[in-house]
Design a protein around this motif. Sequence first.
Motif, PDB file in Angstrom:
ATOM      1  N   VAL A 171      36.446  -6.622  43.630  1.00  0.00           N
ATOM      2  CA  VAL A 171      36.992  -5.860  42.499  1.00  0.00           C
ATOM      3  C   VAL A 171      37.573  -4.575  43.075  1.00  0.00           C
ATOM      4  O   VAL A 171      36.867  -3.834  43.765  1.00  0.00           O
ATOM      5  CB  VAL A 171      35.890  -5.517  41.477  1.00  0.00           C
ATOM      6  CG1 VAL A 171      36.466  -4.690  40.332  1.00  0.00           C
ATOM      7  CG2 VAL A 171      35.235  -6.786  40.958  1.00  0.00           C
ATOM      8  N   ILE A 172      38.827  -4.344  42.815  1.00  0.00           N
ATOM      9  CA  ILE A 172      39.483  -3.168  43.387  1.00  0.00           C
ATOM     10  C   ILE A 172      40.091  -2.344  42.257  1.00  0.00           C
ATOM     11  O   ILE A 172      41.006  -2.797  41.559  1.00  0.00           O
ATOM     12  CB  ILE A 172      40.570  -3.566  44.399  1.00  0.00           C
ATOM     13  CG1 ILE A 172      39.935  -4.386  45.530  1.00  0.00           C
ATOM     14  CG2 ILE A 172      41.276  -2.330  44.947  1.00  0.00           C
ATOM     15  CD1 ILE A 172      40.921  -4.882  46.576  1.00  0.00           C
ATOM     16  N   ALA A 173      39.549  -1.161  42.073  1.00  0.00           N
ATOM     17  CA  ALA A 173      40.055  -0.257  41.043  1.00  0.00           C
ATOM     18  C   ALA A 173      41.019   0.733  41.671  1.00  0.00           C
ATOM     19  O   ALA A 173      40.838   1.174  42.817  1.00  0.00           O
ATOM     20  CB  ALA A 173      38.906   0.488  40.375  1.00  0.00           C
ATOM     21  N   LEU A 174      42.042   1.072  40.940  1.00  0.00           N
ATOM     22  CA  LEU A 174      43.055   2.008  41.415  1.00  0.00           C
ATOM     23  C   LEU A 174      43.077   3.217  40.493  1.00  0.00           C
ATOM     24  O   LEU A 174      43.176   3.069  39.272  1.00  0.00           O
ATOM     25  CB  LEU A 174      44.427   1.329  41.428  1.00  0.00           C
ATOM     26  CG  LEU A 174      44.516   0.078  42.328  1.00  0.00           C
ATOM     27  CD1 LEU A 174      45.707  -0.783  41.934  1.00  0.00           C
ATOM     28  CD2 LEU A 174      44.597   0.477  43.786  1.00  0.00           C
ATOM     29  N   HIS A 175      42.970   4.378  41.104  1.00  0.00           N
ATOM     30  CA  HIS A 175      42.986   5.626  40.338  1.00  0.00           C
ATOM     31  C   HIS A 175      43.898   6.618  41.033  1.00  0.00           C
ATOM     32  O   HIS A 175      44.008   6.624  42.257  1.00  0.00           O
ATOM     33  CB  HIS A 175      41.593   6.261  40.279  1.00  0.00           C
ATOM     34  CG  HIS A 175      40.596   5.496  39.461  1.00  0.00           C
ATOM     35  ND1 HIS A 175      40.396   5.733  38.126  1.00  0.00           N
ATOM     36  CD2 HIS A 175      39.747   4.510  39.807  1.00  0.00           C
ATOM     37  CE1 HIS A 175      39.451   4.925  37.668  1.00  0.00           C
ATOM     38  NE2 HIS A 175      39.038   4.164  38.668  1.00  0.00           N
ATOM     39  N   THR A 176      44.505   7.479  40.244  1.00  0.00           N
ATOM     40  CA  THR A 176      45.121   8.664  40.818  1.00  0.00           C
ATOM     41  C   THR A 176      44.309   9.872  40.382  1.00  0.00           C
ATOM     42  O   THR A 176      43.627   9.843  39.362  1.00  0.00           O
ATOM     43  CB  THR A 176      46.596   8.829  40.392  1.00  0.00           C
ATOM     44  OG1 THR A 176      46.687   8.714  38.976  1.00  0.00           O
ATOM     45  CG2 THR A 176      47.458   7.774  41.039  1.00  0.00           C
ATOM     46  N   ASN A 177      44.399  10.908  41.158  1.00  0.00           N
ATOM     47  CA  ASN A 177      43.506  12.037  40.997  1.00  0.00           C
ATOM     48  C   ASN A 177      44.278  13.327  41.233  1.00  0.00           C
ATOM     49  O   ASN A 177      45.049  13.419  42.189  1.00  0.00           O
ATOM     50  CB  ASN A 177      42.362  11.900  42.024  1.00  0.00           C
ATOM     51  CG  ASN A 177      41.374  13.030  41.921  1.00  0.00           C
ATOM     52  OD1 ASN A 177      41.038  13.468  40.829  1.00  0.00           O
ATOM     53  ND2 ASN A 177      40.918  13.503  43.061  1.00  0.00           N
ATOM     54  N   LYS A 178      44.046  14.294  40.380  1.00  0.00           N
ATOM     55  CA  LYS A 178      44.726  15.562  40.561  1.00  0.00           C
ATOM     56  C   LYS A 178      44.093  16.333  41.717  1.00  0.00           C
ATOM     57  O   LYS A 178      42.941  16.096  42.081  1.00  0.00           O
ATOM     58  CB  LYS A 178      44.668  16.385  39.271  1.00  0.00           C
ATOM     59  CG  LYS A 178      45.392  15.695  38.105  1.00  0.00           C
ATOM     60  CD  LYS A 178      45.482  16.581  36.893  1.00  0.00           C
ATOM     61  CE  LYS A 178      46.055  15.830  35.693  1.00  0.00           C
ATOM     62  NZ  LYS A 178      47.283  15.109  35.980  1.00  0.00           N
ATOM     63  N   SER A 179      44.855  17.260  42.250  1.00  0.00           N
ATOM     64  CA  SER A 179      44.410  17.999  43.428  1.00  0.00           C
ATOM     65  C   SER A 179      43.250  18.939  43.109  1.00  0.00           C
ATOM     66  O   SER A 179      43.233  19.594  42.064  1.00  0.00           O
ATOM     67  CB  SER A 179      45.588  18.805  43.985  1.00  0.00           C
ATOM     68  OG  SER A 179      45.183  19.585  45.075  1.00  0.00           O
ATOM     69  N   GLY A 180      42.315  19.028  44.014  1.00  0.00           N
ATOM     70  CA  GLY A 180      41.223  19.991  43.899  1.00  0.00           C
ATOM     71  C   GLY A 180      40.316  19.726  42.708  1.00  0.00           C
ATOM     72  O   GLY A 180      40.229  18.613  42.193  1.00  0.00           O
ATOM     73  N   PHE A 181      39.647  20.810  42.287  1.00  0.00           N
ATOM     74  CA  PHE A 181      38.750  20.725  41.137  1.00  0.00           C
ATOM     75  C   PHE A 181      39.233  21.626  40.018  1.00  0.00           C
ATOM     76  O   PHE A 181      39.652  22.764  40.258  1.00  0.00           O
ATOM     77  CB  PHE A 181      37.335  21.166  41.526  1.00  0.00           C
ATOM     78  CG  PHE A 181      36.559  20.127  42.266  1.00  0.00           C
ATOM     79  CD1 PHE A 181      36.270  18.906  41.688  1.00  0.00           C
ATOM     80  CD2 PHE A 181      36.111  20.381  43.553  1.00  0.00           C
ATOM     81  CE1 PHE A 181      35.551  17.941  42.369  1.00  0.00           C
ATOM     82  CE2 PHE A 181      35.385  19.422  44.241  1.00  0.00           C
ATOM     83  CZ  PHE A 181      35.108  18.204  43.653  1.00  0.00           C
ATOM     84  N   SER A 182      39.141  21.142  38.829  1.00  0.00           N
ATOM     85  CA  SER A 182      39.471  21.979  37.690  1.00  0.00           C
ATOM     86  C   SER A 182      38.558  23.207  37.676  1.00  0.00           C
ATOM     87  O   SER A 182      37.341  23.080  37.792  1.00  0.00           O
ATOM     88  CB  SER A 182      39.291  21.176  36.391  1.00  0.00           C
ATOM     89  OG  SER A 182      39.534  21.983  35.271  1.00  0.00           O
ATOM     90  N   GLY A 183      39.150  24.388  37.564  1.00  0.00           N
ATOM     91  CA  GLY A 183      38.360  25.609  37.512  1.00  0.00           C
ATOM     92  C   GLY A 183      37.947  26.137  38.861  1.00  0.00           C
ATOM     93  O   GLY A 183      37.082  27.013  38.949  1.00  0.00           O
TER      94      GLY A 183
END
Length: 343
Positions: A171-183
């Motif tokens: 099972v292969i999930a694909l996600h994109t992620n914003k840079s760094g951490f919020s806050g």
Amino acid sequence: MRPARYFVRFFPALLLCATEAHAQSAVDDDWVRVNPAAYGSLVDDDINRYSANADFFKGILISQKRFSENGFNWHLLRFENPEKSIGPMWVVPHDDELAAFNSMIAALRQYGGKAITVNSGPGAARMQSGHGTCGDKTAVQSECDPNRNFSRLSPQYTGAFLRQMNAGQPVIALHTNKSGFSGDGKGGAGSISLYERSIKGGFKQKRNGFFGNGSRIEFNNADSFGLSAYRSASQIPDDRSVACRKALNADGVNFWHEPVSVSDSSMSQYLLLNHPSAQYFNAESREETDTALATRRHLAMVTSYLKFCEAAQPLLSVPAQSTSIIETVQPVAVEHVVASQPK
Ligand SMILES: [Zn+2]
């Protein structure tokens, strides 16, 4: 002949889909095939993006499934590559992650299998609006994260995914992620990284993340990485999982080995604790202005995983007639679950 290694590895998986499969056995395949001429009726932003590009979905079969559960209306889309029906199950739970969707189609063409995406409705909302309970949380809420709804308490939703898994396939999930951490005070907006989130914001320290060997410039950031989970109660990941991590690092791919003791209802944690024979890999790419860059990064991670990780090797040996792993099986123990971090 079915290889012994494959059967031994897979047999426990027959025990896995107990509650979900049983609950849905009467409506096991109520997916509805959609004619290409009617793709617009799906009201899915990802599909509509390619309304003027007839070849983008050429050769791909699309079906839909709608249902309501626990106060939320769900619209799942299934994509199949009939030329390569045996392959991984690809999952794109977040509708606002454009590169993940593009990568899913590319990976489906290259490696075969099936894919499921969640259409949150008009637009590209990350969260599903509604009024009810989500995953293991019992409090009523107005929105549900599609990657926090894998639970014994949501058997329809969870089972809809599990029944699409091919025997012996990852099972292969694909996600994109914003840079760094919020806050974090540095312009970050993400929620997951190879670094630990500081209590006061910002980066605190490297956690169980492992950077690649630097051979791929696209992985020169902490927001792009492959991920597999392991039971933290066992203290360390098993040898096979470690070998996979090292191979990915040697191929230039970052990796986060995620320790898990209780599930947060994400797919990775739910599968690990409830269906440990399922081989799960998550490809997480930093979101980019150039969507193609994030897509290439996803595919690099997927290719490396399928090439180097033993867990993915049954891909080469599964018999052609193999289909879903969903069978009538006995219920297994329910893990108690609590929420943790998003991804
Ligand atoms: Zn996501």
